[in-house]
Design an enzyme around this catalytic site. Structure first.
Site, PDB file in Angstrom:
ATOM      1  N   SER A  63       0.792  -1.241   0.000  1.00  9.86           N
ATOM      2  CA  SER A  63       0.000   0.000   0.000  1.00  9.86           C
ATOM      3  C   SER A  63       0.820   1.285   0.000  1.00  9.86           C
ATOM      4  CB  SER A  63      -0.941   0.028   1.202  1.00  9.86           C
ATOM      5  OG  SER A  63      -2.154  -0.549   0.847  1.00  9.86           O
ATOM      6  N   LYS A  66       0.423   3.451  -2.909  1.00 15.66           N
ATOM      7  CA  LYS A  66      -0.752   4.320  -3.072  1.00 15.66           C
ATOM      8  C   LYS A  66      -0.363   5.804  -3.002  1.00 15.66           C
ATOM      9  CE  LYS A  66      -4.267   0.996  -1.377  1.00 15.66           C
ATOM     10  NZ  LYS A  66      -3.755  -0.314  -1.097  1.00 15.66           N
ATOM     11  N   TYR A 190      -3.289  -1.957 -10.580  1.00 17.37           N
ATOM     12  CA  TYR A 190      -3.277  -1.814  -9.119  1.00 17.37           C
ATOM     13  C   TYR A 190      -2.394  -2.898  -8.474  1.00 17.37           C
ATOM     14  CZ  TYR A 190      -4.816  -2.219  -4.294  1.00 17.37           C
ATOM     15  OH  TYR A 190      -4.819  -2.326  -2.929  1.00 17.37           O
ATOM     16  N   TYR A 242      -4.292   2.669   7.771  1.00 13.71           N
ATOM     17  CA  TYR A 242      -5.529   1.889   7.862  1.00 13.71           C
ATOM     18  C   TYR A 242      -6.403   2.495   8.959  1.00 13.71           C
ATOM     19  CZ  TYR A 242      -2.175  -1.103   5.489  1.00 13.71           C
ATOM     20  OH  TYR A 242      -1.208  -1.567   4.656  1.00 13.71           O
ATOM     21  N   VAL A 260       1.117  -3.844   3.767  1.00 11.28           N
ATOM     22  CA  VAL A 260       1.061  -5.160   4.413  1.00 11.28           C
ATOM     23  C   VAL A 260       2.314  -6.005   4.168  1.00 11.28           C
ATOM     24  CG1 VAL A 260      -1.465  -5.291   4.541  1.00 11.28           C
ATOM     25  CG2 VAL A 260      -0.269  -6.231   2.548  1.00 11.28           C
TER      26      VAL A 260
HETATM   27  N1  GLU Z   1      -2.254  -5.258  -2.398  1.00  8.06           N
HETATM   28  C1  GLU Z   1      -2.807  -5.199  -1.090  1.00  8.06           C
HETATM   29  C2  GLU Z   1      -4.304  -5.340  -1.144  1.00  8.06           C
HETATM   30  O1  GLU Z   1      -4.918  -4.816  -1.999  1.00  8.06           O
HETATM   31  C3  GLU Z   1      -2.408  -3.915  -0.457  1.00  8.06           C
HETATM   32  C4  GLU Z   1      -2.824  -3.892   0.956  1.00  8.06           C
HETATM   33  C5  GLU Z   1      -1.987  -3.009   1.821  1.00  8.06           C
HETATM   34  O2  GLU Z   1      -0.758  -3.000   1.790  1.00  8.06           O
HETATM   35  O3  GLU Z   1      -2.639  -2.307   2.579  1.00  8.06           O
HETATM   36  O4  GLU Z   1      -4.900  -6.008  -0.349  1.00  8.06           O
END
Ligand code: GLU
Length: 306
Positions: A63, A66, A190, A242, A260
């Protein structure tokens, strides 16, 4: 200040927690990572670098990608982007469908999965499906100064083949007309962006560009005004962890983003950026040793934004 000895002290102090938590396993390829690794790298805007442990071992940034896709989408769309994505903390899991349904397909913020799926869609609209991946890679390579960072095909494929929840999110977004392009193309981009591998040294270098917050941002075709970089940092501060963003702000007091894969990168505007990695996660999806280390770092140095 002797940053190197502070990092060493922190390393000793986090050892009692070294076996807590476990690495993410809902993406099968991530379950294969050795959980007992720890790296940290601090880079000052003034040029010094301090690091310790596995700071040169690459891992899946997940993530954290992002932030990069938000920077690209914001440079293309400007404030129009905020008609499609909000800027409020979600207070729920990063892959929650419930909130998206209640809120008629407008993701709470760009750092939950739904928001990042929309930024991937914006990238395809502006760059085309063929060029979007390379544009992203080239941008992050320029930010971190490593020309050989790349996607991990195994991790991306592993997630693509089990990513039912992200697919559900994408369909719900499409139903609400918040995806313009083909759903499979958007999800593919993504997952690829999430699978990018970088080490702590490269991540902290890349985030220095966001810490350099009093000059316009111009890297590999991504142009952002000072005010837009400020907004990206503000969203990191309120939405970067999160539904533990409040806790991170409370304990650490820096804007940042976690993934994650166990990575966390945080920054102090006009001063430094710091990346830490350790795969064992808490129940919210944040690295246990990473959070502890950053909490101790801002406590020891008394350098946080608050
Ligand atoms: N590729 C992971 C997902 O979409 C990213 C999650 C993350 O790192 O928060 O679940």
């Amino acid at each position: 200040m002797n940053y190197q000895s502070i990092l060493e002290k922190i390393y000793d102090e986090i050892q009692p927690f070294a076996n807590d938590g476990k690495q993410a396993d809902y993406i099968p390829a991530l379950a294969e990572v050795n959980p007992d690794q720890f790296g940290i790298c601090l880079r000052m805007l003034s040029g010094e670098t301090y690091e310790l442990g596995d700071a040169d071992v690459r891992f899946s940034i997940q993530s954290i990608s992002k932030v990069f896709s938000l920077a690209i989408a914001l440079s293309f769309e400007g404030k129009e982007l905020w008609k499609r994505i909000g800027v409020e903390p979600s207070g729920s899991a990063f892959n929650s469908l419930v909130q998206l349904e209640y809120e008629h397909g407008k993701p709470r913020n760009p750092f939950i999965n739904a928001g990042a799926i929309v930024t991937a869609d914006v990238m395809i609209t502006h760059l085309g499906v063929e060029k979007a991946e390379d544009f992203f890679l080239n941008f992050v390579r320029e930010l971190c100064g490593s020309k050989d960072i790349t996607f991990n095909d195994k991790v991306a494929d592993s997630e693509q083949s089990t990513g039912y929840l992200n697919a559900s999110i994408a369909y719900l977004l499409k139903y609400h007309h918040n995806i313009d392009n083909d759903i499979n193309d958007v999800l593919h981009l993504y997952f690829r962006m999430c699978s990018l591998e970088m080490n702590c040294r490269e991540l902290s270098s890349a985030f220095l560009a966001f810490a350099r917050s009093n000059e316009p941002f111009s890297h590999a075709g991504v142009e952002l005004t000072i005010s837009r970089v400020k907004r990206i940092n503000a969203i990191m501060s309120t939405c970067g962890f999160y539904d533990e963003a409040g806790e991170f702000s409370f304990l650490v007091g820096l804007p940042g983003k976690s993934g994650v894969g166990g990575g966390i990168v945080a920054l102090y505007p006009s001063r430094y950026s710091i990346a830490v990695w350790s795969p064992r996660l808490n129940s919210k999806g944040n690295s246990i040793l990473g959070m502890k280390a950053l909490e101790l770092f801002t406590t020891e140095t008394r350098e946080s934004v608050f």
